[in-house]
Scaffold this motif. Structure first.
Motif, PDB file in Angstrom:
ATOM      1  N   ALA A   3       8.986  29.055  28.925  1.00 49.47           N
ATOM      2  CA  ALA A   3       8.823  29.391  27.518  1.00 49.47           C
ATOM      3  C   ALA A   3       8.812  28.137  26.660  1.00 49.47           C
ATOM      4  O   ALA A   3       9.372  27.100  27.026  1.00 49.47           O
ATOM      5  CB  ALA A   3       9.951  30.322  27.072  1.00 49.47           C
ATOM      6  N   THR A   4       8.158  28.228  25.507  1.00 47.58           N
ATOM      7  CA  THR A   4       8.159  27.158  24.519  1.00 47.58           C
ATOM      8  C   THR A   4       9.131  27.534  23.408  1.00 47.58           C
ATOM      9  O   THR A   4       9.211  28.695  23.006  1.00 47.58           O
ATOM     10  CB  THR A   4       6.756  26.956  23.923  1.00 47.58           C
ATOM     11  N   THR A  39      14.481  36.790  25.821  1.00 48.32           N
ATOM     12  CA  THR A  39      13.328  37.296  26.566  1.00 48.32           C
ATOM     13  C   THR A  39      12.435  38.216  25.737  1.00 48.32           C
ATOM     14  O   THR A  39      11.353  38.599  26.184  1.00 48.32           O
ATOM     15  CB  THR A  39      13.795  38.052  27.815  1.00 48.32           C
ATOM     16  N   ASP A  41       9.739  39.337  23.091  1.00 51.07           N
ATOM     17  CA  ASP A  41       8.583  38.776  22.386  1.00 51.07           C
ATOM     18  C   ASP A  41       8.603  39.272  20.939  1.00 51.07           C
ATOM     19  O   ASP A  41       8.440  40.469  20.679  1.00 51.07           O
ATOM     20  CB  ASP A  41       7.268  39.213  23.053  1.00 51.07           C
ATOM     21  N   ARG A  49       1.163  32.164  19.207  1.00 48.89           N
ATOM     22  CA  ARG A  49       2.092  31.505  20.128  1.00 48.89           C
ATOM     23  C   ARG A  49       3.379  32.328  20.293  1.00 48.89           C
ATOM     24  O   ARG A  49       4.409  31.788  20.656  1.00 48.89           O
ATOM     25  CB  ARG A  49       2.443  30.104  19.613  1.00 48.89           C
ATOM     26  N   SER A  51       4.022  34.950  22.364  1.00 54.66           N
ATOM     27  CA  SER A  51       4.388  35.385  23.709  1.00 54.66           C
ATOM     28  C   SER A  51       5.006  34.245  24.498  1.00 54.66           C
ATOM     29  O   SER A  51       4.627  33.084  24.342  1.00 54.66           O
ATOM     30  CB  SER A  51       3.143  35.903  24.451  1.00 54.66           C
ATOM     31  N   ASN A  52       5.972  34.598  25.354  1.00 50.12           N
ATOM     32  CA  ASN A  52       6.643  33.605  26.195  1.00 50.12           C
ATOM     33  C   ASN A  52       7.154  32.437  25.355  1.00 50.12           C
ATOM     34  O   ASN A  52       6.927  31.275  25.665  1.00 50.12           O
ATOM     35  CB  ASN A  52       5.697  33.090  27.290  1.00 50.12           C
ATOM     36  N   SER A  53       7.831  32.773  24.269  1.00 53.22           N
ATOM     37  CA  SER A  53       8.322  31.740  23.368  1.00 53.22           C
ATOM     38  C   SER A  53       9.642  32.177  22.752  1.00 53.22           C
ATOM     39  O   SER A  53       9.985  33.360  22.749  1.00 53.22           O
ATOM     40  CB  SER A  53       7.302  31.451  22.262  1.00 53.22           C
ATOM     41  N   TRP A  91      18.407  27.075  31.043  1.00 58.29           N
ATOM     42  CA  TRP A  91      17.160  27.201  31.793  1.00 58.29           C
ATOM     43  C   TRP A  91      17.007  26.118  32.862  1.00 58.29           C
ATOM     44  O   TRP A  91      15.993  26.069  33.554  1.00 58.29           O
ATOM     45  CB  TRP A  91      15.969  27.124  30.844  1.00 58.29           C
ATOM     46  N   SER A 102       7.276  21.417  25.035  1.00 52.62           N
ATOM     47  CA  SER A 102       8.320  22.410  25.284  1.00 52.62           C
ATOM     48  C   SER A 102       9.106  22.780  24.028  1.00 52.62           C
ATOM     49  O   SER A 102       9.596  23.912  23.911  1.00 52.62           O
ATOM     50  CB  SER A 102       9.302  21.904  26.355  1.00 52.62           C
TER      51      SER A 102
END
Length: 300
Positions: A3-4, A39, A41, A49, A51-53, A91, A102
């Motif tokens: 993830a960012t 986790t 969204d 940007r 998602s996965n962030s 992480w 990142s």
């Protein structure tokens, strides 16, 4: 793909704390409000940007007509860096992993400064953008336009330290064990140095027939309860207690965080604890005092 982490300001006053926009909001006093599980969204923080962030924001820059009448405070920026470092450490990241790919400010993301061309440039004018978003381009009035680089340097320094800053002081001490009445039966609790009662999350949840799942990878307890409305209380447990933190969040959707507890070792392994009164307030449980007694949940 990892993830960012995106860093923002809210363009509001220092006390603006609202769920749905950011995973974490840091108030002007530096208190971290953990609003959503990492986790989840969230769809309204960084255009294309989301998602996965993970989105963290400082509640500031809401001055009118000059936003700089409410600039980021020193405690806010310090807490922001501590929170990013804590997430990165959980992480498995180290200092070398803190790069613009990142960890980015919204100013940098809006201008695609990470080399990924995600959208037209709506970032700072000095970077060829339209100027719509310039979050944390500068960290102080008339300061240099390298806020992202400054923050990454501070975060990397925290990760390089031998010991997390929140653990440099002695952790909150516990001075004894007692019992309280919960739904007509005794429940063992511990009393901290400030006189607050703490209970095992598992015991409290079981006593109220609340289904839960321990997510060891994310260090959180997931609750399946459709009738819980998180209050995002200002007095939630902070990292200053000196113990590793544990989140209790609702399953599904945006996974709102209900409360924050701590992880303490025991003969049975690490166990999650929370403040008994805070648990009762979040789950709508009747409370009486002298002695402390927990009754039934409202509406169930």
């Amino acid at each position: 793909m990892a993830a960012t982490i995106y860093l923002h300001w809210t363009a509001t006053g220092y006390d603006w704390i609202r769920p749905g926009h950011y995973h974490r909001i840091i108030g002007g006093d530096g208190r971290v409000h953990r609003l959503h599980a990492l986790t989840a969204d969230l769809l309204a923080h960084t255009w294309r940007r989301n998602s996965n962030s993970v989105a963290l924001a400082c509640a500031c820059m809401g001055g009118q007509p000059d936003p700089w009448t409410q600039p980021p405070t020193a405690p806010q920026l310090h807490s922001l860096c501590l929170e990013v470092a804590a997430i990165a450490r959980s992480w498995g990241w180290n200092a070398d992993d803190i790069t613009i790919q990142s960890v980015m400010t919204h100013a940098e993301a809006a201008s695609n400064r990470d080399g990924r061309w995600m959208h037209d440039n709506y970032g700072p004018v000095i970077w060829g953008g339209t100027g719509e978003r310039w979050d944390l381009l500068q960290l102080e009035p008339h300061g240099p336009s390298d806020g992202g680089a400054q923050l990454r340097q501070r975060i990397a320094a925290l990760l390089s330290a031998d010991e997390p800053e929140s653990f440099k002081n002695d952790p909150l001490a516990f001075r004894g064990i007692t019992s309280i009445e919960v739904r007509g039966q005794e429940l063992s609790v511990q009393i901290d140095a400030d006189g607050r009662s703490w209970g095992l999350m598992a015991d409290l949840l079981q006593r109220y027939d609340l289904s839960a799942h321990w997510d060891a990878d994310q260090r959180r307890v997931l609750i399946a309860a459709a009738d819980v409305a998180p209050t995002y209380r200002d007095d939630a447990v902070q990292a200053a207690v000196g113990w590793p933190l544990v989140e209790m969040a609702l399953q599904g959707g945006q996974s709102p965080v209900i409360l924050t507890g701590i992880l303490r070792p025991s003969l049975e392994g690490d166990r999650a604890w929370c403040r008994v009164l805070e648990f009762a307030e979040e789950f709508g449980i009747s409370v009486s005092f002298d002695p402390l007694v927990l009754g039934e949940r409202r509406g169930g």
